[in-house]
Design a protein around this motif. Structure first.
Motif, PDB file in Angstrom:
ATOM      1  N   LEU A  87       0.830  -1.204   0.000  1.00  0.00           N
ATOM      2  CA  LEU A  87       0.000   0.000   0.000  1.00  0.00           C
ATOM      3  C   LEU A  87       0.866   1.256   0.000  1.00  0.00           C
ATOM      4  CD1 LEU A  87      -2.754  -1.148   2.518  1.00  0.00           C
ATOM      5  CD2 LEU A  87      -2.914  -1.016   0.026  1.00  0.00           C
ATOM      6  N   VAL A  88       1.995   1.220   0.700  1.00  0.00           N
ATOM      7  CA  VAL A  88       2.941   2.333   0.634  1.00  0.00           C
ATOM      8  C   VAL A  88       3.446   2.504  -0.796  1.00  0.00           C
ATOM      9  CG1 VAL A  88       5.160   3.239   1.454  1.00  0.00           C
ATOM     10  CG2 VAL A  88       3.652   1.995   3.025  1.00  0.00           C
ATOM     11  N   ASP A  89       3.758   1.385  -1.441  1.00  0.00           N
ATOM     12  CA  ASP A  89       4.250   1.457  -2.821  1.00  0.00           C
ATOM     13  C   ASP A  89       3.214   2.080  -3.741  1.00  0.00           C
ATOM     14  OD1 ASP A  89       6.508   0.238  -1.846  1.00  0.00           O
ATOM     15  OD2 ASP A  89       6.051  -1.741  -2.674  1.00  0.00           O
ATOM     16  N   ASP A  90       1.937   1.766  -3.510  1.00  0.00           N
ATOM     17  CA  ASP A  90       0.880   2.405  -4.298  1.00  0.00           C
ATOM     18  C   ASP A  90       0.907   3.914  -4.096  1.00  0.00           C
ATOM     19  OD1 ASP A  90      -0.240   0.139  -5.507  1.00  0.00           O
ATOM     20  OD2 ASP A  90      -1.576  -0.254  -3.819  1.00  0.00           O
ATOM     21  N   GLY A  91       0.978   4.330  -2.840  1.00  0.00           N
ATOM     22  CA  GLY A  91       0.976   5.756  -2.556  1.00  0.00           C
ATOM     23  C   GLY A  91       2.173   6.479  -3.148  1.00  0.00           C
ATOM     24  N   VAL A  92       3.345   5.887  -3.027  1.00  0.00           N
ATOM     25  CA  VAL A  92       4.552   6.487  -3.610  1.00  0.00           C
ATOM     26  C   VAL A  92       4.393   6.613  -5.118  1.00  0.00           C
ATOM     27  CG1 VAL A  92       7.012   6.118  -4.051  1.00  0.00           C
ATOM     28  CG2 VAL A  92       6.090   5.772  -1.746  1.00  0.00           C
ATOM     29  N   ARG A  93       3.849   5.573  -5.733  1.00  0.00           N
ATOM     30  CA  ARG A  93       3.635   5.624  -7.191  1.00  0.00           C
ATOM     31  C   ARG A  93       2.666   6.740  -7.561  1.00  0.00           C
ATOM     32  NH1 ARG A  93      -0.238   2.762  -9.782  1.00  0.00           N
ATOM     33  NH2 ARG A  93      -0.458   1.384  -7.968  1.00  0.00           N
ATOM     34  N   GLY A  94       1.585   6.886  -6.793  1.00  0.00           N
ATOM     35  CA  GLY A  94       0.638   7.957  -7.066  1.00  0.00           C
ATOM     36  C   GLY A  94       1.257   9.332  -6.937  1.00  0.00           C
ATOM     37  N   LEU A  95       2.141   9.493  -5.954  1.00  0.00           N
ATOM     38  CA  LEU A  95       2.788  10.781  -5.746  1.00  0.00           C
ATOM     39  C   LEU A  95       3.869  11.066  -6.785  1.00  0.00           C
ATOM     40  CD1 LEU A  95       3.026  10.641  -1.860  1.00  0.00           C
ATOM     41  CD2 LEU A  95       1.632  12.233  -3.197  1.00  0.00           C
ATOM     42  N   ARG A  96       4.500  10.042  -7.281  1.00  0.00           N
ATOM     43  CA  ARG A  96       5.544  10.256  -8.283  1.00  0.00           C
ATOM     44  C   ARG A  96       4.975  10.430  -9.692  1.00  0.00           C
ATOM     45  NH1 ARG A  96      10.558   6.503  -8.364  1.00  0.00           N
ATOM     46  NH2 ARG A  96      11.329   8.338  -9.481  1.00  0.00           N
ATOM     47  N   ASP A  97       3.754   9.929  -9.903  1.00  0.00           N
ATOM     48  CA  ASP A  97       3.189   9.943 -11.262  1.00  0.00           C
ATOM     49  C   ASP A  97       1.911  10.771 -11.341  1.00  0.00           C
ATOM     50  OD1 ASP A  97       5.265   8.281 -12.130  1.00  0.00           O
ATOM     51  OD2 ASP A  97       4.166   6.473 -11.620  1.00  0.00           O
ATOM     52  N   ALA A  98       0.785  10.208 -10.959  1.00  0.00           N
ATOM     53  CA  ALA A  98      -0.515  10.830 -11.224  1.00  0.00           C
ATOM     54  C   ALA A  98      -0.656  12.215 -10.602  1.00  0.00           C
ATOM     55  CB  ALA A  98      -1.632   9.918 -10.717  1.00  0.00           C
ATOM     56  N   LEU A  99      -0.163  12.408  -9.400  1.00  0.00           N
ATOM     57  CA  LEU A  99      -0.351  13.675  -8.698  1.00  0.00           C
ATOM     58  C   LEU A  99       0.780  14.671  -8.932  1.00  0.00           C
ATOM     59  CD1 LEU A  99      -1.671  12.117  -5.397  1.00  0.00           C
ATOM     60  CD2 LEU A  99      -2.960  13.714  -6.831  1.00  0.00           C
ATOM     61  N   HIS A 100       1.850  14.226  -9.555  1.00  0.00           N
ATOM     62  CA  HIS A 100       2.991  15.097  -9.802  1.00  0.00           C
ATOM     63  C   HIS A 100       2.821  15.836 -11.124  1.00  0.00           C
ATOM     64  CE1 HIS A 100       7.199  16.085 -11.039  1.00  0.00           C
ATOM     65  NE2 HIS A 100       7.232  16.482  -9.780  1.00  0.00           N
ATOM     66  N   ASP A 101       3.183  17.099 -11.134  1.00  0.00           N
ATOM     67  CA  ASP A 101       3.133  17.925 -12.344  1.00  0.00           C
ATOM     68  C   ASP A 101       4.489  17.824 -13.049  1.00  0.00           C
ATOM     69  OD1 ASP A 101       3.060  19.877 -14.287  1.00  0.00           O
ATOM     70  OD2 ASP A 101       2.275  21.447 -12.977  1.00  0.00           O
ATOM     71  N   ASP A 102       4.541  16.999 -14.078  1.00  0.00           N
ATOM     72  CA  ASP A 102       5.808  16.763 -14.771  1.00  0.00           C
ATOM     73  C   ASP A 102       6.263  17.970 -15.582  1.00  0.00           C
ATOM     74  OD1 ASP A 102       5.907  14.203 -13.751  1.00  0.00           O
ATOM     75  OD2 ASP A 102       4.936  13.295 -15.500  1.00  0.00           O
ATOM     76  N   GLU A 103       5.327  18.847 -15.943  1.00  0.00           N
ATOM     77  CA  GLU A 103       5.677  20.014 -16.742  1.00  0.00           C
ATOM     78  C   GLU A 103       6.232  21.153 -15.884  1.00  0.00           C
ATOM     79  OE1 GLU A 103       3.619  23.202 -19.877  1.00  0.00           O
ATOM     80  OE2 GLU A 103       2.490  21.455 -19.145  1.00  0.00           O
ATOM     81  N   ASN A 104       5.555  21.445 -14.775  1.00  0.00           N
ATOM     82  CA  ASN A 104       5.922  22.598 -13.949  1.00  0.00           C
ATOM     83  C   ASN A 104       6.584  22.228 -12.630  1.00  0.00           C
ATOM     84  OD1 ASN A 104       4.523  24.725 -15.638  1.00  0.00           O
ATOM     85  ND2 ASN A 104       2.773  23.408 -15.154  1.00  0.00           N
ATOM     86  N   ASP A 105       6.634  20.933 -12.335  1.00  0.00           N
ATOM     87  CA  ASP A 105       7.154  20.393 -11.081  1.00  0.00           C
ATOM     88  C   ASP A 105       6.151  20.648  -9.946  1.00  0.00           C
ATOM     89  OD1 ASP A 105       8.875  18.878  -9.578  1.00  0.00           O
ATOM     90  OD2 ASP A 105      10.569  20.248  -9.723  1.00  0.00           O
ATOM     91  N   GLY A 106       6.405  20.030  -8.841  1.00  0.00           N
ATOM     92  CA  GLY A 106       5.491  20.134  -7.714  1.00  0.00           C
ATOM     93  C   GLY A 106       4.304  19.201  -7.855  1.00  0.00           C
ATOM     94  N   TRP A 107       3.390  19.306  -6.904  1.00  0.00           N
ATOM     95  CA  TRP A 107       2.248  18.398  -6.846  1.00  0.00           C
ATOM     96  C   TRP A 107       0.939  19.156  -6.957  1.00  0.00           C
ATOM     97  CZ3 TRP A 107       6.907  17.463  -4.836  1.00  0.00           C
ATOM     98  CH2 TRP A 107       7.458  16.203  -5.085  1.00  0.00           C
TER      99      TRP A 107
END
Length: 429
Positions: A87-107
């Motif tokens: 479950l931690v791995d799921d959360g880390v993945r969500g924070l690194r991918d879906a919730l992260h703004d790859d264009e402008n950085d930040g969340w």
């Protein structure tokens, strides 16, 4: 300023330091961890959980909730709970991918069910990314180091104002426009996060940042009779009438928030212990921090406990201590337990043990949901569950920590304290 605690049950399960109390806390913690296991969406971001733990898939998925759940299950991983690491791995993945703004950085603050990104970048959420990443790193989860490196960079370059020693609050999505509002809630959780990062990484520059924030709070608290201002303009001048027309706002309520006074008391004590404490004792330079923490705690319970003829801590008061919003939020009682235990351990006075028992009895009587699990998040002034501000049971953060912090080293953030306790238990076995 000393405040006598109200009468409470002498049941040993509420008495700090008893075997019955430890069993009560541990069982309650385990029930909470079992309740929240369905939080991850397919992309790893966290659903808002409903009354029985069912994910509310039609609600936005927030960075701050994802962080809190990742943090909680990192604690569970450190305790060896089966299935928690995944479950931690799921959360880390969500924070690194879906919730992260790859264009402008930040969340992003939130994403919608259709994966549209809600505007703004919030210091509050980014502080929780620091907390979640540090806990996941301590739990040894893959990707946590990279997440923490990202979070440190964004926080330091976008939110930390090194000139004044406080965090700004809200940017637009592109980090091109900074809102003029400054808030203490984000700074409170920044202190929590900075201490956690320092404890996990050994980088004491983060502890120094926490100390600079705390220094400001000490001044503002004393200047306002131990009722801490929450809202400020861009020059950090208090806005004491902010949101007077919306007093029950989720994150920016009008007036003083006694629960935050209580929470600040614990964080200030934790900071002081980590810098000045020796064997859990604060004297010399550290004594002033304990004095402030005691003033904050006592002011909060004097103003807010049983303020309207019924037990509980009212949500907000005006600047004279008169209740404004009478609802009881679950997190205020959770923080009451944490702080009363911490002050008892450090100051050694029975009144704090009495408050600890009082708060735990209240939680057991009114907040713990015996039918669906977890805790009710909001009660009215008669202690009946309502959902006008906090529908459902969004996350486990406050409640789970309240079942753990009283049993662990108050000088450490909860994840390192949990690891320390597990190692000590293992050595003693």
């Amino acid at each position: 300023m000393a405040v006598n605690s109200p009468k409470h049950s002498q049941d040993p399960k509420y008495q700090i330091g008893t075997p019955e109390n430890k069993r009560f806390l541990d069982l309650s913690r385990d029930n909470l961890i079992a309740f929240g296991r369905r939080f991850p969406a397919v992309d790893g971001s966290s659903y808002w959980l409903g009354d029985d733990g069912t994910p509310w898939a039609d609600r936005n998925r927030a960075t701050w909730i994802t962080c809190r759940m990742t943090h909680v299950y990192s604690l569970a991983t450190l305790m060896g709970v089966d299935g928690a690491a995944e479950l931690v791995d799921d959360g880390v993945r969500g924070l690194r991918d879906a919730l992260h703004d790859d264009e402008n950085d930040g969340w992003y603050a939130e994403i919608t069910p259709r994966i549209c990104h809600m505007p703004s970048k919030q210091a509050y959420a980014h502080a929780f990314v620091l907390l979640a990443a540090s806990s996941a790193l301590l739990a040894g989860r893959p990707g946590a180091r990279e997440l923490l490196d990202q979070a440190q960079h964004v926080y330091l370059t976008r939110f930390w104002d090194d000139e004044i020693g406080l965090s700004v609050d809200t940017w637009n999505t592109e980090f091109t426009e900074l809102d003029t509002y400054r808030g203490l809630n984000a700074n409170m959780h920044s202190v929590e996060a900075c201490l956690a990062v320092a404890d996990v990484t050994g980088d004491d520059s983060w502890r120094e940042r926490a100390g600079r924030i705390v220094g400001h709070v000490l001044t503002w608290a004393e200047e306002n009779d131990w009722r801490i201002p929450e809202h400020f303009d861009s020059d950090w001048k208090p806005l004491l009438e902010f949101n007077a027309d919306k007093p029950d706002d989720q994150f920016k309520p009008y007036g003083a928030t006694p629960g935050h006074g209580i929470e600040w008391a614990r964080l200030i004590t934790q900071y002081a212990l980590s810098v000045y404490g020796k064997s859990g004792v604060l004297d010399g330079d550290g004594r002033k921090y304990l004095d402030v923490a005691e003033h904050l705690f006592n002011r909060a319970v004097e103003d807010a406990w049983d303020a309207d003829g019924a037990p509980g801590i009212v949500y907000t008061t005006d600047w004279e201590g008169k209740p404004v919003v009478h609802d009881r939020m679950h997190w205020t009682l959770a923080e009451g337990v944490n702080t009363a235990a911490t002050l008892f351990h450090v100051a050694g006075r029975q009144e704090y043990a009495d408050w600890y028992a009082t708060f735990l009895e209240y939680i057991d009587t009114y907040l713990m949901d015996r039918v669906n699990g977890s805790w009710f998040h909001q009660l009215d002034r008669t202690n009946k569950p309502i959902d006008t501000v906090w529908p459902g049971k969004s996350d486990l953060y406050h409640a789970t920590q309240a079942m753990m912090i009283p049993l662990r080293d108050p000088a450490l953030s909860i994840a390192p304290a949990t690891k320390k306790q597990m190692e000590e238990d293992g050595a003693a076995a």
